[in-house]
Write an enzyme that holds these catalytic residues in place. Structure first.
Site, PDB file in Angstrom:
ATOM      1  N   LYS A 142       0.983  -1.183   0.096  1.00 33.78           N
ATOM      2  CA  LYS A 142      -0.151   0.080  -0.128  1.00 33.78           C
ATOM      3  C   LYS A 142       0.799   1.268  -0.157  1.00 33.78           C
ATOM      4  O   LYS A 142       0.889   2.230  -0.862  1.00 33.78           O
ATOM      5  CB  LYS A 142      -0.933  -0.006   0.940  1.00 33.78           C
ATOM      6  CG  LYS A 142      -2.484  -0.879   1.126  1.00 33.78           C
ATOM      7  CD  LYS A 142      -3.214  -0.541   0.229  1.00 33.78           C
ATOM      8  CE  LYS A 142      -3.043  -1.152  -0.859  1.00 33.78           C
ATOM      9  NZ  LYS A 142      -3.640  -2.404  -1.155  1.00 33.78           N
ATOM     10  N   GLU A 183       2.471   1.619  -3.282  1.00 32.41           N
ATOM     11  CA  GLU A 183       2.089   2.115  -4.678  1.00 32.41           C
ATOM     12  C   GLU A 183       1.423   3.521  -4.565  1.00 32.41           C
ATOM     13  O   GLU A 183       1.107   4.037  -5.704  1.00 32.41           O
ATOM     14  CB  GLU A 183       0.994   1.265  -5.096  1.00 32.41           C
ATOM     15  CG  GLU A 183      -0.232   0.652  -4.140  1.00 32.41           C
ATOM     16  CD  GLU A 183      -1.113  -0.550  -4.818  1.00 32.41           C
ATOM     17  OE1 GLU A 183      -1.286  -0.639  -5.864  1.00 32.41           O
ATOM     18  OE2 GLU A 183      -1.868  -0.944  -3.740  1.00 32.41           O
ATOM     19  N   HIS A 221      18.049 -12.284   9.081  1.00 28.15           N
ATOM     20  CA  HIS A 221      18.698 -12.979   7.690  1.00 28.15           C
ATOM     21  C   HIS A 221      18.879 -11.984   6.715  1.00 28.15           C
ATOM     22  O   HIS A 221      19.271 -12.391   5.618  1.00 28.15           O
ATOM     23  CB  HIS A 221      17.957 -14.233   7.536  1.00 28.15           C
ATOM     24  CG  HIS A 221      17.323 -15.219   8.477  1.00 28.15           C
ATOM     25  ND1 HIS A 221      18.646 -16.111   8.916  1.00 28.15           N
ATOM     26  CD2 HIS A 221      16.479 -15.397   9.318  1.00 28.15           C
ATOM     27  CE1 HIS A 221      18.129 -16.853   9.764  1.00 28.15           C
ATOM     28  NE2 HIS A 221      16.904 -16.400  10.336  1.00 28.15           N
ATOM     29  N   LYS A 254      -6.009  -0.184 -12.261  1.00 26.74           N
ATOM     30  CA  LYS A 254      -6.803  -0.792 -11.348  1.00 26.74           C
ATOM     31  C   LYS A 254      -6.659  -2.379 -11.830  1.00 26.74           C
ATOM     32  O   LYS A 254      -6.738  -3.257 -10.879  1.00 26.74           O
ATOM     33  CB  LYS A 254      -8.100  -0.405 -11.244  1.00 26.74           C
ATOM     34  CG  LYS A 254      -9.245  -0.976 -10.551  1.00 26.74           C
ATOM     35  CD  LYS A 254      -8.732  -0.736  -9.163  1.00 26.74           C
ATOM     36  CE  LYS A 254      -9.526  -1.368  -8.040  1.00 26.74           C
ATOM     37  NZ  LYS A 254      -8.928  -1.367  -6.807  1.00 26.74           N
TER      38      LYS A 254
HETATM   39  O1  M6R Z   1      -8.340  -7.555  -9.611  1.00 25.37           O
HETATM   40  P1  M6R Z   1      -7.268  -8.225  -8.762  1.00 25.37           P
HETATM   41  O2  M6R Z   1      -7.604  -8.362  -7.304  1.00 25.37           O
HETATM   42  O3  M6R Z   1      -6.986  -9.603  -9.622  1.00 25.37           O
HETATM   43  O4  M6R Z   1      -5.880  -7.469  -8.720  1.00 25.37           O
HETATM   44  C1  M6R Z   1      -4.511  -8.136  -8.405  1.00 25.37           C
HETATM   45  C2  M6R Z   1      -3.802  -6.732  -8.457  1.00 25.37           C
HETATM   46  O5  M6R Z   1      -3.362  -6.280  -9.438  1.00 25.37           O
HETATM   47  C3  M6R Z   1      -4.080  -5.801  -7.209  1.00 25.37           C
HETATM   48  O6  M6R Z   1      -4.631  -6.431  -6.214  1.00 25.37           O
HETATM   49  C4  M6R Z   1      -2.994  -4.767  -7.082  1.00 25.37           C
HETATM   50  O7  M6R Z   1      -1.976  -5.418  -6.453  1.00 25.37           O
HETATM   51  C5  M6R Z   1      -3.481  -3.586  -6.286  1.00 25.37           C
HETATM   52  N1  M6R Z   1      -3.114  -2.271  -6.957  1.00 25.37           N
HETATM   53  C6  M6R Z   1      -3.154  -3.663  -5.024  1.00 25.37           C
HETATM   54  O8  M6R Z   1      -3.628  -2.408  -4.038  1.00 25.37           O
END
Ligand code: M6R
Length: 611
Positions: free
Chosen positions: A488, A491, A507, A606
């Protein structure tokens, strides 16, 4: 990745396309553009406008008189070719009469381009997409549907496309292979889009296309054919989303709204799925017989990003509580590994969007090997939801911010329900079941109480947001939460962060510790607490600042660390739900302090629909 919209009907087309693109912006925001048909002009030419950047830039570039009776639009997440105006969609053929918007990757575009150039086509962009309108023009003999049908036979790779021709008023032809496409059925108007958010303001009647299908749309009709050119009659689904659920309401951005919606979204995920009398869960969508469920030898979970982290918590829980061996793996890895698929394994694909290419292709590969794969999805009607053998919808409601928050806690809820169901078929007693079930029922309230720490977390973000690196550390069921906290922060704030198992710290990661590198610890009150506290002492001994998310009343941890965020005391197996909340808030407030675009962070989209 990339949002697509098409419209044929009586409304003003350009503003409608713009509005649809605004709702799709979370799928990519490098550039945007629209093309509208303008029947009646002396040259019958298409009106095309594009802009680099977000939809606001496209709106600003839009000539006041650009309107038409039908059209297509696109918001881009760049794959082939830089972020330039020339590479923005829609792309056209040499005559400018055919326009195409595309989501996906055409893998053989170089050879197609060479073939088309030999025939005299001139290319103006660096994209893979541009071969599509040129190829359609190559086959065009007065019928767009026929030309698209011929053209897609030469395409290798993935596509969701929408095409128009200046001389065929009101007609939009769409084709799908690997990238989502949905028809919206209105009264006297039709829509085509990469997802329903683009058209939910106008219609709730939708038809999902499958791979290999081509749709021919006019203002009053749509017809679909498959790869063998057979007509396909498909069910019209009803979308239940309210328009308000895709608006920000009084919140400054979607991420904050979605973080604060979690008490309700978790309650929705659980609602109607608890069988209090038998102290178990009811999951009707699994499509599995009791015999199959009780005979599961192993659970394997495939997912990406945040959904993978939910899978890691799920795997831990299944093993710990239901005593079923379980693993959560990255879809992008497993797909190319030729995994061993044991006969008694049950597989899950976890995906908020239900469209993530890595997860979808991994699921298909596992299904090809004969396994049953269930989906844990949020978006109803998404490809993974439709192609899985059954599953659990998490009902978070639309998640618009690129950083996933409420979908994550709802995915957790799905795993807790499934664990309760299978554990009760095995050794979990009725009393243990009652205790597990009632804690699960209390989770929305526990999360609500944790959200009350908002101001404290905001103050912490003010104190720490200038740090260049962070460590996030947890053990056991909280290790995936450390990974999620780091993801989080990375990103949306662009601060480097590493999530590690606290046990692994010595480690290697401890070498990073210095007064400039804060560590965020997740401290449970279970059998791992003492070990985690020792790790905190080791960091303090080396001058590293420590933030701890711990259990209220844990004065020992509080006195040891620089900053302490408490969560309500509960059954320690449920701390993933509460301990992730301060981490979501911390990332959010750090990003705000740094002036980041919280909902649409750089380079991301997204839904990752290309590999
Ligand atoms: O739509 P999805 O849950 O398959 O997406 C998977 C990842 O692309 C998604 O969780 C991504 O890591 C997000 N931006 C995390 O916040």
């Amino acid at each position: 990745m990339c949002g697509i919209i098409g419209y044929s009907g009586p409304r003003k087309t350009s503003p409608l396309l713009l509005e649809g693109l605004r709702r799709l912006e979370y799928r990519g925001y490098d550039s945007a553009g629209i093309a509208v048909g303008r029947e009646g002009r002396s040259d019958n030419s298409l009106g095309i406008v594009k802009a680099v950047g977000k939809i606001a830039a496209l709106k600003a570039a839009m000539p006041a008189d650009l309107d038409g009776a039908w059209g297509i639009g696109h918001t881009r997440w760049a794959t082939h070719g830089g972020v330039t105006l020339a590479n923005a969609h829609p792309h056209t053929d040499c005559s400018g009469k055919i326009a195409v918007v595309h989501n996906g990757i055409i893998e053989n575009h170089m050879s197609l381009k060479a073939m088309l150039e030999k025939k005299g086509c001139v290319f103006v962009s660096e994209t893979d997409t541009e071969v599509i309108p040129q190829l359609i023009a190559h086959y065009y003999k007065g019928n767009l549907l026929e030309a698209v049908r011929a053209a897609v036979q030469s395409l290798r790779g993935t596509y969701g496309i929408a095409c128009i021709h200046a001389d065929e008023p009101g007609r939009i032809v769409g084709a799908r292979n690997g990238s989502p496409l949905v028809v919206g059925v209105g009264a006297g108007e039709m829509f085509l889009a990469s997802d329903v958010t683009a058209m939910v303001a106008y219609t709730n009647k939708v038809v999902y296309l499958n791979d290999g299908e081509i749709v021919d749309i006019t203002q009053d009709s749509y017809s679909i054919i498959d790869r063998d050119e057979n007509r396909v009659d498909k069910k019209v689904d009803e979308v239940t989303w309210e328009l308000g659920s895709i608006e920000k309401g009084d919140f400054p951005c979607y991420m904050e709204k979605e973080i604060f919606e979690q008490p309700e979204s978790i309650a929705r995920a659980i609602s109607g799925r608890l069988d209090v009398e038998n102290s178990t869960a009811k999951l009707g969508g699994l499509n599995l017989e009791r015999r199959h469920l009780s005979g599961i030898g192993r659970v394997r979970i495939i997912a990406a990003g945040t959904s993978w982290h939910a899978g890691l918590v799920g795997a831990h829980l299944l093993e710990h509580v239901a005593r079923i061996p379980a693993q959560s793996e990255l879809a992008s890895e497993i797909r190319y590994r030729n995994p061993v698929v044991e006969r008694d394994s049950l597989w899950f694909t976890v995906s908020q969007s239900g469209e993530t290419a890595d997860s979808l292709y991994a699921m298909r590969e596992i299904q090809r090997k004969g396994a049953t794969v269930l989906g844990i999805c949020n978006v109803v009607g998404s490809t993974i939801a439709r192609e899985s053998d059954g599953g659990i919808y998490v009902h978070s409601g639309p998640e618009i911010a690129v950083a996933s928050t409420k979908a994550f806690t709802s995915q957790l809820a799905a795993f807790y329900l499934f664990t309760l169901l299978v554990a009760r078929m095995k050794d979990m007693s009725r009393d243990e079941g009652i205790s597990f079930l009632s804690t699960l029922q209390s989770v929305p309230d526990l999360v609500r109480r944790t959200l009350a720490q908002r101001d404290k977390v905001q103050a912490m973000a003010k104190k720490y947001h200038k740090a260049k690196d962070f460590l996030f550390l947890g053990r056991g069921i909280l290790y995936p939460i450390a990974l999620e906290g780091a993801l989080k922060l990375k990103e949306i704030s662009y601060i480097h962060a590493e999530g590690c198992s606290a046990g692994e710290m010595k480690h290697g990661p401890i070498a990073l510790v210095s007064p400039e590198v804060p560590s965020v610890f997740l401290v449970s009150d279970d059998y791992l607490r003492e070990k985690t506290i020792s790790n905190i002492r080791e960091i303090k001994a080396r001058g590293g600042p420590v933030i701890a998310v711990g259990v209220e009343g844990d004065d020992e941890t509080k006195s040891l660390v620089d900053d302490f965020i408490p969560v309500p005391k509960s059954d320690s197996r449920f701390y993933p739900f509460t301990m992730v909340i301060p981490l979501q808030l911390f990332a959010y407030f750090c990003a705000l302090e740094l002036g980041r675009d919280v909902d649409q962070p750089r380079n991301l989209a997204k839904s990752v629909t290309v590999e």
